[in-house]
Design a protein around this motif. Structure first.
Motif, PDB file in Angstrom:
ATOM      1  N   VAL A  79      36.292  64.007  28.900  1.00  0.00           N
ATOM      2  CA  VAL A  79      36.127  64.628  30.216  1.00  0.00           C
ATOM      3  C   VAL A  79      34.751  64.273  30.763  1.00  0.00           C
ATOM      4  O   VAL A  79      33.732  64.434  30.076  1.00  0.00           O
ATOM      5  N   VAL A  80      34.745  63.776  31.986  1.00  0.00           N
ATOM      6  CA  VAL A  80      33.491  63.377  32.641  1.00  0.00           C
ATOM      7  C   VAL A  80      33.307  64.257  33.872  1.00  0.00           C
ATOM      8  O   VAL A  80      34.065  64.146  34.843  1.00  0.00           O
ATOM      9  N   ALA A  81      32.328  65.138  33.843  1.00  0.00           N
ATOM     10  CA  ALA A  81      32.101  66.067  34.949  1.00  0.00           C
ATOM     11  C   ALA A  81      31.079  65.491  35.917  1.00  0.00           C
ATOM     12  O   ALA A  81      29.964  65.148  35.524  1.00  0.00           O
ATOM     13  N   ILE A  82      31.471  65.376  37.190  1.00  0.00           N
ATOM     14  CA  ILE A  82      30.545  64.845  38.199  1.00  0.00           C
ATOM     15  C   ILE A  82      30.436  65.795  39.379  1.00  0.00           C
ATOM     16  O   ILE A  82      31.371  66.541  39.684  1.00  0.00           O
ATOM     17  N   ASP A  83      29.276  65.749  40.048  1.00  0.00           N
ATOM     18  CA  ASP A  83      29.070  66.578  41.231  1.00  0.00           C
ATOM     19  C   ASP A  83      28.837  65.679  42.439  1.00  0.00           C
ATOM     20  O   ASP A  83      29.277  64.528  42.455  1.00  0.00           O
ATOM     21  N   THR A  84      28.122  66.174  43.437  1.00  0.00           N
ATOM     22  CA  THR A  84      27.884  65.401  44.658  1.00  0.00           C
ATOM     23  C   THR A  84      26.529  64.701  44.666  1.00  0.00           C
ATOM     24  O   THR A  84      26.167  64.067  45.642  1.00  0.00           O
ATOM     25  N   SER A  85      25.770  64.820  43.577  1.00  0.00           N
ATOM     26  CA  SER A  85      24.422  64.249  43.543  1.00  0.00           C
ATOM     27  C   SER A  85      24.454  62.760  43.208  1.00  0.00           C
ATOM     28  O   SER A  85      25.481  62.214  42.781  1.00  0.00           O
ATOM     29  N   ILE A  86      23.314  62.098  43.362  1.00  0.00           N
ATOM     30  CA  ILE A  86      23.231  60.675  43.040  1.00  0.00           C
ATOM     31  C   ILE A  86      23.306  60.439  41.538  1.00  0.00           C
ATOM     32  O   ILE A  86      23.545  59.322  41.089  1.00  0.00           O
ATOM     33  N   MET A  87      23.147  61.512  40.741  1.00  0.00           N
ATOM     34  CA  MET A  87      23.284  61.373  39.287  1.00  0.00           C
ATOM     35  C   MET A  87      24.741  61.179  38.876  1.00  0.00           C
ATOM     36  O   MET A  87      25.023  60.729  37.770  1.00  0.00           O
ATOM     37  N   ALA A  88      25.673  61.496  39.755  1.00  0.00           N
ATOM     38  CA  ALA A  88      27.096  61.365  39.424  1.00  0.00           C
ATOM     39  C   ALA A  88      27.434  59.935  39.014  1.00  0.00           C
ATOM     40  O   ALA A  88      28.162  59.715  38.041  1.00  0.00           O
ATOM     41  N   ASN A  89      26.903  58.962  39.740  1.00  0.00           N
ATOM     42  CA  ASN A  89      27.169  57.561  39.403  1.00  0.00           C
ATOM     43  C   ASN A  89      26.588  57.176  38.055  1.00  0.00           C
ATOM     44  O   ASN A  89      27.162  56.366  37.320  1.00  0.00           O
ATOM     45  N   GLU A  90      25.431  57.757  37.709  1.00  0.00           N
ATOM     46  CA  GLU A  90      24.819  57.452  36.409  1.00  0.00           C
ATOM     47  C   GLU A  90      25.655  58.030  35.277  1.00  0.00           C
ATOM     48  O   GLU A  90      25.806  57.412  34.221  1.00  0.00           O
ATOM     49  N   VAL A  91      26.211  59.206  35.500  1.00  0.00           N
ATOM     50  CA  VAL A  91      27.101  59.828  34.511  1.00  0.00           C
ATOM     51  C   VAL A  91      28.349  58.973  34.335  1.00  0.00           C
ATOM     52  O   VAL A  91      28.801  58.723  33.213  1.00  0.00           O
ATOM     53  N   LEU A  92      28.905  58.488  35.440  1.00  0.00           N
ATOM     54  CA  LEU A  92      30.098  57.637  35.385  1.00  0.00           C
ATOM     55  C   LEU A  92      29.808  56.316  34.665  1.00  0.00           C
ATOM     56  O   LEU A  92      30.600  55.860  33.836  1.00  0.00           O
ATOM     57  N   LYS A  93      28.682  55.716  34.963  1.00  0.00           N
ATOM     58  CA  LYS A  93      28.308  54.452  34.304  1.00  0.00           C
ATOM     59  C   LYS A  93      28.194  54.644  32.798  1.00  0.00           C
ATOM     60  O   LYS A  93      28.664  53.817  32.015  1.00  0.00           O
ATOM     61  N   ARG A  94      27.585  55.750  32.402  1.00  0.00           N
ATOM     62  CA  ARG A  94      27.411  56.031  30.970  1.00  0.00           C
ATOM     63  C   ARG A  94      28.777  56.256  30.313  1.00  0.00           C
ATOM     64  O   ARG A  94      29.049  55.736  29.232  1.00  0.00           O
ATOM     65  N   ALA A  95      29.632  57.014  30.967  1.00  0.00           N
ATOM     66  CA  ALA A  95      30.952  57.308  30.405  1.00  0.00           C
ATOM     67  C   ALA A  95      31.790  56.041  30.257  1.00  0.00           C
ATOM     68  O   ALA A  95      32.426  55.824  29.212  1.00  0.00           O
ATOM     69  N   PHE A  96      31.787  55.191  31.275  1.00  0.00           N
ATOM     70  CA  PHE A  96      32.577  53.959  31.197  1.00  0.00           C
ATOM     71  C   PHE A  96      32.006  52.987  30.171  1.00  0.00           C
ATOM     72  O   PHE A  96      32.739  52.201  29.574  1.00  0.00           O
ATOM     73  N   SER A  97      30.702  53.066  29.940  1.00  0.00           N
ATOM     74  CA  SER A  97      30.083  52.163  28.955  1.00  0.00           C
ATOM     75  C   SER A  97      30.488  52.514  27.531  1.00  0.00           C
ATOM     76  O   SER A  97      30.541  51.650  26.658  1.00  0.00           O
ATOM     77  N   LEU A  98      30.779  53.796  27.277  1.00  0.00           N
ATOM     78  CA  LEU A  98      31.114  54.208  25.910  1.00  0.00           C
ATOM     79  C   LEU A  98      32.625  54.256  25.663  1.00  0.00           C
ATOM     80  O   LEU A  98      33.063  54.401  24.527  1.00  0.00           O
ATOM     81  N   ALA A  99      33.412  54.098  26.725  1.00  0.00           N
ATOM     82  CA  ALA A  99      34.868  54.175  26.579  1.00  0.00           C
ATOM     83  C   ALA A  99      35.452  52.857  26.077  1.00  0.00           C
ATOM     84  O   ALA A  99      35.044  51.785  26.505  1.00  0.00           O
ATOM     85  N   SER A 100      36.401  52.967  25.161  1.00  0.00           N
ATOM     86  CA  SER A 100      37.124  51.790  24.677  1.00  0.00           C
ATOM     87  C   SER A 100      38.430  51.672  25.446  1.00  0.00           C
ATOM     88  O   SER A 100      38.755  52.506  26.289  1.00  0.00           O
TER      89      SER A 100
END
Length: 284
Positions: free
Chosen positions: A8-29
């Motif tokens: 589960v990847v929780a994102i909000d409306t801030s500019i940090m949302a993209n950084e969270v998404l990048k990190r999540a996609f980087s660790l996903a197989s």
């Protein structure tokens, strides 16, 4: 990562949302499904006639932002709901039997702040699941980590979990040990007999450390002897080392609805400048 993992990847409306998404996609197989959860935390949203359209447009906006992030076409689903952020995220994670929650540390536009926001803190406290707290801009996959260990079973599990989820992660083990200062020894008038007991206690601790190392196949554990506050000493150590990730294992104090972290884990989770993996054993 191993097979069939829901994250589960929780994102909000801030500019940090993209950084969270990048990190999540980087660790996903390829065998991982990322469930991207966005919560519309507006009290009167359910009363709007156009709520469905708002949800639909929000999903489209998230999907559009993923075009530049998901270059390897990894599997994802987008979930947009209204309500309390921590409640929605935790409920979705439990429903999906997720193995990990990825969240941003704060929801403000100020990337210089490393203080945990209330939503991130509540999710970490209530999830009863491992939580990866992203505090920094994504640059590359995690390479170096510190695992602060108390030599417990939970700590061991936290390290094994990190080894499975993060490819080629170099983990440094650090154990904090209480040091009796000269002042304390003098104050309590420690005699020769007591010195012998102190020596025996140190030998037993060394044996425990050796056993812990062997069970995890690590060659070394750095021991920090501290007479004062463990919290400040570990925080200073973590920030000086400047690793990509800090790994914390916590059993905490269980309540009827959540797991409240122990003081050291809670303090470090909120205060270190690195990203943090907080491992909490499942209720199962």
């Amino acid at each position: 990562m191993s097979k069939s993992k829901n994250v589960v990847v929780a994102i909000d409306t801030s500019i940090m949302a993209n950084e969270v998404l990048k990190r999540a996609f980087s660790l996903a197989s390829k065998d991982t499904t990322l469930h991207i959860v966005h919560c519309i935390d507006i009290p009167w949203i359910n009363k709007l006639k156009g709520k469905k359209e708002i949800v639909s447009q929000t999903k489209k906006k998230i999907k559009k932002s993923l075009k530049t992030i998901n270059k390897e076409n990894k599997t994802f689903k987008i979930i947009v709901k209204s309500g309390s952020v921590s409640t929605v995220v935790v409920n979705e994670a439990k429903k999906l039997d997720a193995k990990l929650i990825v969240i941003g540390a704060y929801s403000e536009e100020n990337l210089k702040s490393k203080i945990l926001g209330s939503n991130a803190h509540n999710i970490a406290q209530k999830s009863n699941l491992p939580v990866l707290i992203v505090k920094n801009m994504f640059v590359e996959k995690y390479e170096n980590a510190i695992a602060f260990t108390d030599l417990s079973k939970v700590s061991k599990k936290s390290i094994k979990f990190a080894q499975k989820f993060f490819d080629n992660l170099d983990i440094k083990l650090v154990h904090a040990s209480k040091k009796l200062s000269e002042f304390v020894l003098d104050y309590y008038q420690i005699n020769e007999e007591s010195n012998a007991l102190i020596k025996k206690a140190k030998e037993e601790k060394e044996e425990k450390i050796d056993k812990f190392k062997k069970e995890l196949c690590f060659s070394d554990i750095e021991v920090l002897e501290e007479a004062g506050s463990f919290n400040e000493a570990l925080l200073d150590y973590a920030n000086k080392e400047d690793k990509d990730l800090v790994i914390l294992g916590s059993t905490g104090v269980r309540t009827t609805s959540s797991m409240i972290f122990g003081s050291k884990s809670s303090f470090l989770m909120k205060s270190v400048s690195s990203d943090v993996l907080v491992y909490v054993p499942s209720k199962k």
